[in-house]
Design an enzyme around this catalytic site. Structure first.
Site, mmCIF file in Angstrom:
data_model
loop_
_atom_site.group_PDB
_atom_site.id
_atom_site.type_symbol
_atom_site.label_atom_id
_atom_site.label_comp_id
_atom_site.label_asym_id
_atom_site.label_seq_id
_atom_site.Cartn_x
_atom_site.Cartn_y
_atom_site.Cartn_z
ATOM 1 N N SER A 129 20.412 69.381 18.580
ATOM 2 C CA SER A 129 20.488 69.940 16.586
ATOM 3 C C SER A 129 21.525 70.643 16.713
ATOM 4 O O SER A 129 21.983 70.894 15.700
ATOM 5 C CB SER A 129 18.926 70.131 17.006
ATOM 6 O OG SER A 129 17.856 69.515 16.622
ATOM 7 N N LYS A 154 15.971 81.197 17.661
ATOM 8 C CA LYS A 154 16.473 80.472 16.869
ATOM 9 C C LYS A 154 16.837 80.932 15.297
ATOM 10 O O LYS A 154 16.206 81.347 14.820
ATOM 11 C CB LYS A 154 16.414 79.064 16.725
ATOM 12 C CG LYS A 154 16.711 78.685 18.689
ATOM 13 C CD LYS A 154 15.820 77.035 18.136
ATOM 14 C CE LYS A 154 16.027 76.500 19.422
ATOM 15 N NZ LYS A 154 16.157 75.240 19.718
ATOM 16 N N HIS A 176 14.393 62.611 18.753
ATOM 17 C CA HIS A 176 13.068 63.191 18.178
ATOM 18 C C HIS A 176 12.748 62.405 18.092
ATOM 19 O O HIS A 176 11.353 61.685 18.528
ATOM 20 C CB HIS A 176 13.872 64.593 16.718
ATOM 21 C CG HIS A 176 14.152 65.149 17.937
ATOM 22 N ND1 HIS A 176 15.080 66.607 17.439
ATOM 23 C CD2 HIS A 176 13.961 66.500 18.734
ATOM 24 C CE1 HIS A 176 15.607 67.141 17.468
ATOM 25 N NE2 HIS A 176 14.636 67.799 18.966
ATOM 26 N N ARG A 205 16.456 65.659 28.153
ATOM 27 C CA ARG A 205 17.567 64.831 28.582
ATOM 28 C C ARG A 205 18.936 64.401 29.292
ATOM 29 O O ARG A 205 19.337 64.467 29.440
ATOM 30 C CB ARG A 205 19.137 65.931 26.764
ATOM 31 C CG ARG A 205 17.879 65.234 25.030
ATOM 32 C CD ARG A 205 19.550 66.369 24.819
ATOM 33 N NE ARG A 205 18.536 67.990 24.687
ATOM 34 C CZ ARG A 205 19.325 68.615 24.263
ATOM 35 N NH1 ARG A 205 19.927 68.091 23.362
ATOM 36 N NH2 ARG A 205 19.051 69.948 24.835
#
Length: 165
Positions: free
Chosen positions: A128, A41, A17, A90
């Site tokens: 994360s 989440k 990030h 990514r």
């Protein structure tokens, strides 16, 4: 003034990030880091805690501001006068998700462009979710997150008795 938004849950903020924030800040006059709620989440940190964490870590980057938000991204961007959404990629999995989101966002507001930055090769594996899992099982996360964030995560794991066996 060109305003960009980099949205995310940042739970926790990773070195990946930070890479996207530093690089994204060079593309605009002002980069707003939108720390988002995400109903799909279960965050380790509250929205306010995440905003404080991100704010602490980006304090030395000129032109960066951190804001909480709980609304459609395109509405948030429009409210801020943003013309660019910055997103990090990514790999192929991220691309598939972002491709779909770009189409939906474009239908909501075609005046806001989405710009994708590939994460630094050394940082691409960092997620994360994986950082939290490693921390819960007692692994060393210092290679993946800023030092104070690592301390925050380790403290939260201990505080909530999340440690696995």
């Amino acid at each position: 003034m060109r305003v960009g938004v980099y949205p995310g849950t940042f739970d926790p903020l990773t070195l990946g990030h930070m890479d996207i924030i530093r690089r994204g800040a060079k593309l605009v006059d002002k980069l707003v880091i939108g720390v988002a709620t995400n109903p799909s989440k279960s965050p380790m940190f509250t929205l306010t805690e995440r905003k404080i964490q991100v704010g602490r870590e980006v304090a030395d980057i000129p032109g960066v501001e951190v804001v909480e938000f709980d609304e459609l991204l395109m509405n948030f961007a429009e409210r801020l006068g943003a013309t660019i959404i910055v997103r990090g990629l990514r790999g192929a999995g991220d691309f598939e998700y972002e491709f779909q989101m770009t189409g939906m966002n474009r239908a909501l507001n075609e005046d806001v462009e989405q710009v994708f930055l590939m994460a630094d090769v050394a940082l691409q594996p960092i997620a994360s979710k994986l950082v939290k899992e490693i921390a819960v099982y007692g692994g060393d996360i210092r290679k993946f997150v800023p030092p104070q964030v690592a301390a925050d995560v380790v403290a939260r794991v201990a505080e909530q008795g999340l440690r696995g066996s």
